[in-house]
Enzyme design. Sequence first.
Site, mmCIF file in Angstrom:
data_model
loop_
_atom_site.group_PDB
_atom_site.id
_atom_site.type_symbol
_atom_site.label_atom_id
_atom_site.label_comp_id
_atom_site.label_asym_id
_atom_site.label_seq_id
_atom_site.Cartn_x
_atom_site.Cartn_y
_atom_site.Cartn_z
ATOM 1 C CG ASP A 283 -0.049 -0.207 8.346
ATOM 2 O OD1 ASP A 283 -0.671 0.719 8.908
ATOM 3 O OD2 ASP A 283 1.100 -0.079 7.899
ATOM 4 N N GLY B 59 11.048 -2.407 5.846
ATOM 5 C CA GLY B 59 11.540 -1.108 6.266
ATOM 6 C C GLY B 59 11.232 -0.017 5.275
ATOM 7 C CB ALA B 60 9.621 -0.098 2.192
ATOM 8 N N PRO C 16 9.928 -4.871 -0.384
ATOM 9 C CG PRO C 16 10.859 -2.815 -0.959
ATOM 10 C CD PRO C 16 9.922 -3.856 -1.461
ATOM 11 C CB SER D 286 0.564 -4.977 7.558
ATOM 12 O OG SER D 286 1.293 -4.373 8.607
ATOM 13 C CB ALA D 287 0.149 -7.018 2.597
ATOM 14 C CG LEU E 237 6.324 0.257 0.328
ATOM 15 C CD1 LEU E 237 7.195 -0.464 -0.704
ATOM 16 C CD2 LEU E 237 5.503 1.349 -0.346
ATOM 17 N N GLY E 238 3.843 -1.600 4.052
ATOM 18 C CA GLY E 238 2.911 -2.542 4.658
ATOM 19 C C GLY E 238 3.059 -3.971 4.181
ATOM 20 C CE LYS F 193 0.978 1.084 4.477
ATOM 21 N NZ LYS F 193 1.720 2.299 4.917
#
Length: 281
Positions: A135, A95-96, A93, A102-103, A98-99, A8
């Site tokens: 998230d 530490g980004a 990746p 969590s996804a 971008l979740g 995300k």
Amino acid sequence: MILYPNAKINLGLNIVAKRPDGYHDIETVMVATDWRDILEIVPAAGPDTTLTTYGRPVDCPPEKNLVMKAYRALADTIGGLPPAEIYLEKVIPDGAGLGGGSADAAFTLLGLNEVFNLGLPEDALAKVAAAVGADCPFFIYNRPALCTGTGTDLTHGLKIDLADRTVLIAKPRVAAVSTKEAYAGVVPSPAPLAVAEAIAAPVENWHRCMHNDFEDSIFPKLPEVKTVKDRLYAAGATYASMSGSGAAVFGIFDDAKMAHIAAEGLTDCDIHIGKVGNLNV
């Protein structure tokens, strides 16, 4: 069963206040992208649930992975689950912001629900997901959402149409940000304009009215992240921002050709070019 957990990005992120429990109240709009991991779930041949990972290195033992936390949370909620073999190929990746983790956790809940015919509705799975990570509930629904509270209070029905635009996501390889580290540097304050109001403006005006508050503390520590944002704007991005707590930065472009040209100057980054927003993911 094979699933494709997606990343995300955050459209605006205001850190409004620190809560008495030590967490923070935020407001942000999360939208799905088509940068995806690969997740397979099958009934286990033996008595134990196992997780096997491939692709990008995962910097934690399997038992601490959010995938396994999701399995245990669901088992605790319904009073037990049959054992499963879970295989995860990491593409997104870490530490980004971008979740990706969590996804993976949310899609694990969705997959277990199907594999074992549990029949749980999305709202029930979202409650379990909220216990795994802030998230995670977003990915149960995987639709554009205004996320408030600690990020687990979702409001859907947002009118965001980015279908004709292209997103470039760039994560500097030398930079990574933990959520704990990111929150340690923030100074909460009420936003001059709520994200829900800012997102209603034309995309061309977002750079004037939306901001990711994490940038204020992350950019001085990791100037290479700010450099990526500057490069995206210089290459013609209509809107660019760090995603979540970083260190990935995204730019929204009017067409794919512009995004691909911009990517040519980001050789020090992991790159994804694709679609965002109203995706059938």
